[in-house]
Write an enzyme that holds these catalytic residues in place. Structure first.
Site, PDB file in Angstrom:
ATOM      1  N   GLY B 170       0.818  -1.208   0.000  1.00 22.51           N
ATOM      2  CA  GLY B 170       0.000   0.000   0.000  1.00 22.51           C
ATOM      3  C   GLY B 170       0.854   1.262   0.000  1.00 22.51           C
ATOM      4  O   GLY B 170       0.562   2.229  -0.712  1.00 22.51           O
ATOM      5  N   ASP B 171       1.905   1.248   0.796  1.00 25.10           N
ATOM      6  CA  ASP B 171       2.829   2.382   0.792  1.00 25.10           C
ATOM      7  C   ASP B 171       3.457   2.587  -0.581  1.00 25.10           C
ATOM      8  O   ASP B 171       3.550   3.713  -1.078  1.00 25.10           O
ATOM      9  CB  ASP B 171       3.946   2.142   1.819  1.00 25.10           C
ATOM     10  CG  ASP B 171       3.483   2.336   3.248  1.00 25.10           C
ATOM     11  OD1 ASP B 171       3.249   3.486   3.631  1.00 25.10           O
ATOM     12  OD2 ASP B 171       3.350   1.337   3.967  1.00 25.10           O
ATOM     13  N   SER B 172       3.912   1.501  -1.175  1.00 32.50           N
ATOM     14  CA  SER B 172       4.586   1.618  -2.470  1.00 32.50           C
ATOM     15  C   SER B 172       3.631   2.117  -3.540  1.00 32.50           C
ATOM     16  O   SER B 172       3.984   2.986  -4.340  1.00 32.50           O
ATOM     17  CB  SER B 172       5.150   0.269  -2.908  1.00 32.50           C
ATOM     18  OG  SER B 172       5.933  -0.290  -1.901  1.00 32.50           O
ATOM     19  N   SER B 174       0.919   3.891  -3.209  1.00 32.97           N
ATOM     20  CA  SER B 174       0.616   5.322  -3.043  1.00 32.97           C
ATOM     21  C   SER B 174       1.838   6.166  -3.407  1.00 32.97           C
ATOM     22  O   SER B 174       1.699   7.285  -3.912  1.00 32.97           O
ATOM     23  CB  SER B 174       0.132   5.622  -1.620  1.00 32.97           C
ATOM     24  OG  SER B 174       1.077   5.221  -0.661  1.00 32.97           O
ATOM     25  N   GLY B 175       3.036   5.622  -3.212  1.00 29.09           N
ATOM     26  CA  GLY B 175       4.247   6.336  -3.621  1.00 29.09           C
ATOM     27  C   GLY B 175       4.341   6.509  -5.133  1.00 29.09           C
ATOM     28  O   GLY B 175       4.734   7.569  -5.613  1.00 29.09           O
TER      29      GLY B 175
END
Lengths: 403, 403
Positions: B170-172, B174-175
């Site tokens: 999820g972090d990646s 959104s990145g």
């Protein structure tokens, strides 16, 4: 104020998921995307659940694009597509590598009519290398990217196969990467003081997935360590997992710090857990995670998800249901941010539920200007309005099966 | 020829995964990224496996960036960061929403010294709305995005919890979205004929995941259908799953068409399967998928993965191992494309295995110019060279704990 991509025109020579997903993102932020399809349409128009022969997914997947038909294999079609290329800033395509060259639509030919054209390829394995010609399948590409090995329970704990993520995540991720690379190339070409040069963006599904693998490669290279799947939990912190509620939901609980674990023990009515040596400190909890998760599960099974979440929320313990489609649709944050929105769709004669526009640009957010159009819906507008063909010419092309 | 982002300068006020991942992508394509850290460094420098106190992941996560230290909470630090902002095209940050405002570094203040500044926020839930202040955790955000519900076996077939994807996906995601949105905003601002206007990019983890959910929302809205997890297979096509080999690997096989299934039956030495009514046609195979998968499993268990893949490959049946780190590192296609590469890293006194640069831009691919730097490695270069501070001023700031 202009949406970020107003004034940008993109030609999509795409099908299925990856390229059309990429161009959806561009269209959502205001680009004029012209999608070229064969007369029978992109097969993705038949994917997923249908109502009256219309795919609901297509309502989203095709939104904000202008759809034209074109037989790329005919000489007249080829000439026509080059006229479109001449009016576009960039092309996005996801045929098999080399396919456009075979059609006489290679980079040199396209840049002959549109110097500086940015060409964005999306493929399974990339445009060169020993595997470039292999057939690309999402599930295979995700496996080669290293994702599928990790979506499993820890080795030795289950005979079940590693799971699919449930959506075409490899296609989507490569689509976002392609959109990013395309905008990077356009920025260098078009900016004041830019170089006006053609660039190629070569996004591969496998590589896009591999790029998300954190320390997996360097840790293997230096230590020979192979990251293993960790099931519902984290390999290095506990407790953090999905736990079953009485009413059959999965509830995520992340209580993997000393204060959070103490709070959880309290909420569970077993404050003594926090003082037991086997659960004191993250290291001990990780070592005894199976027993700990079993205790937590015993407790979560006694409560319905709503009650469980209320108690966890009161104690400020990070938690959430594993959202289903219904949960997403009802989420107040999504609704407040326009990330779940009802959009009029003429095909269905009613409103259709769409995801919003990501990322959100508050000064000039994109809109759903229209939903996924019919096959060839914009033939007259594009061939007439944009290219300036006479009605009779368009009619003739249609009669000949070129469009 | 210039790499796509040469000439672009980005200020990172980020930590952990999402914002630093976003800026890694920008730096990989040639941007000058200045990462601001507290004197103790970004906590992510301690994540994952370490060698001599150095994180291997950081070698990748911090590569190509210039790292400076700065106490954002001090008045002098605030003044200094504004001098950096004045020299940058954009800021990328992932503090909790509102945190920069509290530090006196809100949008208006920053744009006071750098009109037209593009500010890119990454957060769990977005910069507004009822949930904006909730703590953001990757596993929670992915659950709210709808991903975690789907990474499971079909309801009723297993008591095990749905699995985590194994990386901070999820972090990646959104990145990458943030990097795309940032470039879109920069294109509109900087292009010839552009509007020179400030824009804000507001990327949320939950929304980035939700946006990949294909037809999940429209199908729920129109039909009340809730997409269910489908385990290792596909809900609508069979056979397609991960099957165990004799030597304990998982092998993906996608033989979900008539000709492919006939070939598979042949390779299995059971050509009669293709003619049995219960397996004839995709619909019948989906209905009887449990029995069919059991038959295939019986066969795959008799062969080592290499032999299994050789036989499947000969018959042109889409197949692959579920790649582990070791498989990724040895893959000829990745190596040929520079997607697995050895990079000199002074900290480790040896080469470290890095993923390559995605997407690939053949005319001017980015490079790994340097690996994740030490804390404050570029203080002199940035505060001296870029801002023009005298050595004595830098020494004083260091002595006061500002940098």
């Amino acid at each position: 104020m202009k949406t970020p991509l107003e004034g940008l025109r993109i030609l999509e020579l795409g099908h299925f998921v990856a390229a059309p997903f990429c161009t959806r993102l561009l269209a959502d932020l205001g680009a004029d995307v012209i999608k070229v399809e064969p007369r029978q349409g992109d097969p993705v128009r038949q994917w997923g659940d249908m109502v009256d022969g219309h795919s609901l997914w297509w309502s989203v997947h095709g939104r904000n694009k202008r759809c034209v038909t074109l037989d790329l294999k005919s000489e007249k079609g080829r000439a026509l597509v080059l006229r479109l290329v001449a009016r576009c800033d960039a092309v996005v395509e996801n045929f098999r590598p080399g396919h456009l060259d075979k059609l006489g639509l290679g980079a040199e030919v396209m840049r002959g009519v549109r110097p500086g054209l940015i060409i964005t390829h999306i493929s399974g394995y990339g445009q060169d290398g020993p595997y470039r010609d292999r057939a690309a399948f999402g599930v295979i590409g995700e496996a080669i990217g290293g994702l599928r090995y990790l979506t499993n329970h820890p080795p030795g704990t289950s005979d079940l196969p590693p799971v699919r993520v449930g959506v075409s995540i490899g296609d989507s991720i490569s689509g976002i990467y392609a959109a990013f690379g395309l905008m990077a190339a356009l920025w260098q070409r078009d900016r004041v003081g830019g170089d006006d040069q053609a660039r190629t963006v070569d996004a591969a599904l496998t590589e896009s997935v591999l790029s998300l693998m954190e320390g997996v490669l360097p840790e293997y290279g230096a230590l020979g360590k192979i990251r293993a799947p960790s099931g519902g939990g984290l390999a290095t912190a506990a407790p953090s997992n999905a736990y079953p509620s009485r009413d059959g939901c999965w509830v995520l609980i992340g209580a993997n710090s000393e204060p959070l674990f103490a709070k959880l023990a309290q909420v569970m009515g077993q404050p003594e857990l926090a003082d037991m040596p086997c659960y004191q400190g993250n290291k001990a909890r990780v070592e005894n995670v199976a027993a700990l998760d079993a205790l937590i599960t015993q407790w979560t099974r006694t409560l319905d998800a709503d009650e469980l979440l209320a108690r966890l929320g009161e104690a400020d313990i990070p938690s959430s249901k594993a959202y289903t489609a219904a949960d997403c649709a009802a989420d107040p944050q999504y609704i407040a941010r326009g990330m779940v929105r009802r959009v009029e769709d003429g095909w269905f004669g009613c409103e259709v539920l769409h995801p919003g526009i990501v990322p959100h640009v508050p000064e000039a957010p994109g809109r759903v200007r229209w939903t996924g159009p019919r096959i060839g819906a914009h033939n007259d507008e594009v061939y007439g309005g944009l290219l300036g063909l006479a009605d009779s010419e368009i009619a003739a092309l249609r009669a000949e099966g070129v469009i």
